[in-house]
Design an enzyme around this catalytic site. Structure first.
Site, PDB file in Angstrom:
ATOM      1  N   HIS A  43     -84.294  66.433   1.956  1.00 49.18           N
ATOM      2  CA  HIS A  43     -82.929  66.254   1.459  1.00 49.18           C
ATOM      3  C   HIS A  43     -81.995  67.157   2.256  1.00 49.18           C
ATOM      4  CE1 HIS A  43     -84.440  64.652  -2.641  1.00 49.18           C
ATOM      5  NE2 HIS A  43     -84.283  63.688  -1.770  1.00 49.18           N
ATOM      6  N   GLY A  84     -82.985  57.906   3.789  1.00 52.10           N
ATOM      7  CA  GLY A  84     -83.560  57.794   2.442  1.00 52.10           C
ATOM      8  C   GLY A  84     -82.726  56.993   1.460  1.00 52.10           C
ATOM      9  N   ASP A 113     -86.848  55.958   2.010  1.00 54.01           N
ATOM     10  CA  ASP A 113     -87.904  56.439   1.108  1.00 54.01           C
ATOM     11  C   ASP A 113     -88.828  55.286   0.721  1.00 54.01           C
ATOM     12  OD1 ASP A 113     -86.776  58.980   1.156  1.00 54.01           O
ATOM     13  OD2 ASP A 113     -85.662  58.686  -0.706  1.00 54.01           O
ATOM     14  N   ASP A 149     -84.847  68.543  -2.894  1.00 49.64           N
ATOM     15  CA  ASP A 149     -83.979  69.547  -3.498  1.00 49.64           C
ATOM     16  C   ASP A 149     -83.949  69.372  -5.016  1.00 49.64           C
ATOM     17  OD1 ASP A 149     -82.036  71.318  -4.255  1.00 49.64           O
ATOM     18  OD2 ASP A 149     -80.522  70.603  -2.849  1.00 49.64           O
ATOM     19  N   HIS A 156     -80.083  58.480  -4.912  1.00 45.31           N
ATOM     20  CA  HIS A 156     -81.247  57.604  -4.803  1.00 45.31           C
ATOM     21  C   HIS A 156     -82.465  58.192  -5.518  1.00 45.31           C
ATOM     22  CE1 HIS A 156     -81.703  60.506  -1.613  1.00 45.31           C
ATOM     23  NE2 HIS A 156     -82.886  60.033  -1.289  1.00 45.31           N
ATOM     24  N   ASP A 167     -85.586  56.161  -6.068  1.00 54.16           N
ATOM     25  CA  ASP A 167     -86.393  55.977  -4.860  1.00 54.16           C
ATOM     26  C   ASP A 167     -87.254  57.204  -4.579  1.00 54.16           C
ATOM     27  OD1 ASP A 167     -85.087  53.563  -4.579  1.00 54.16           O
ATOM     28  OD2 ASP A 167     -83.690  54.300  -3.061  1.00 54.16           O
ATOM     29  N   ARG A 180     -94.401  59.013  -6.682  1.00 51.73           N
ATOM     30  CA  ARG A 180     -95.382  58.295  -7.492  1.00 51.73           C
ATOM     31  C   ARG A 180     -96.377  57.549  -6.612  1.00 51.73           C
ATOM     32  NH1 ARG A 180     -96.155  53.334  -8.575  1.00 51.73           N
ATOM     33  NH2 ARG A 180     -97.327  52.679 -10.395  1.00 51.73           N
TER      34      ARG A 180
END
Length: 177
Positions: free
Chosen positions: A41, A88, A93, A113, A120, A123, A129
């Site tokens: 980030h 991203g 992402d 961060d 997003h 995302d 995950r």
């Protein structure tokens, strides 16, 4: 009634998938030459750049991937060859997540961060995950990244457990439920 049956089917399928991953012995072997995604980030890009500079010798021996600006920064500042995806927030992402699911990326360094809201965020959560689903090594900060890259396991092939998705044909699923 139909919605309840579909929800039950999804729950049973999810439970079965988790059980299969633990018991099936399904494996995916990472080569010693890894396929590494590097993501940061905005407020963490300098941290990632400093970390990558310190580990440039190690990183240069592997296939590197990154989201847009992060990849440009690593190429320009460190001279590393990086396969770049979109930024991203506009799909990068998700592109990295897809490559993880396909087996094309096997390690993720994601300096995110936790103190800054991200437009997003869904995302970001999906990427973390999918990395957990496919059981890839992931580092979310410099300390964890240091431990991961310095592990003796990092420099050799590694067989990791992955979900055994089994037969996904509707006829088979319908018969078992």
């Amino acid at each position: 009634m139909r919605a309840r049956a579909l929800a039950l089917l999804a729950l049973q399928s999810s439970t079965r998938d988790n059980k299969c991953m633990a018991e099936s012995g399904a494996k995916r072997t990472n080569d010693a030459k890894r396929h590494i995604a590097l993501v940061a980030h905005d407020n963490k890009k300098v941290d990632l750049l400093e970390w990558a500079d310190f580990n440039k010798g190690t990183l240069s021996k592997h296939h590197l991937y990154a989201t847009g600006t992060t990849g440009t920064m690593l190429e320009y500042e460190l001279g590393l060859k990086v396969n770049r995806f979109l930024s991203g927030p506009v799909g990068g992402d998700q592109q990295i997540g897809a490559k993880i699911a396909e087996g094309g990326i096997d390690t993720l360094f994601f300096f995110w961060d936790p103190l800054e809201a991200q437009p997003h965020d869904p995302d970001v959560k999906a990427l973390l995950r999918i990395g957990a689903v496919w059981n890839i090594p992931m580092a979310s900060n410099m300390a964890t990244a240091d431990f991961l890259i310095s592990s003796p396991l990092f420099a050799e092939p590694y067989a990791r457990a992955v979900p055994d998705l089994g037969d996904r044909a509707w006829e088979t699923l319908r018969e078992t439920h």
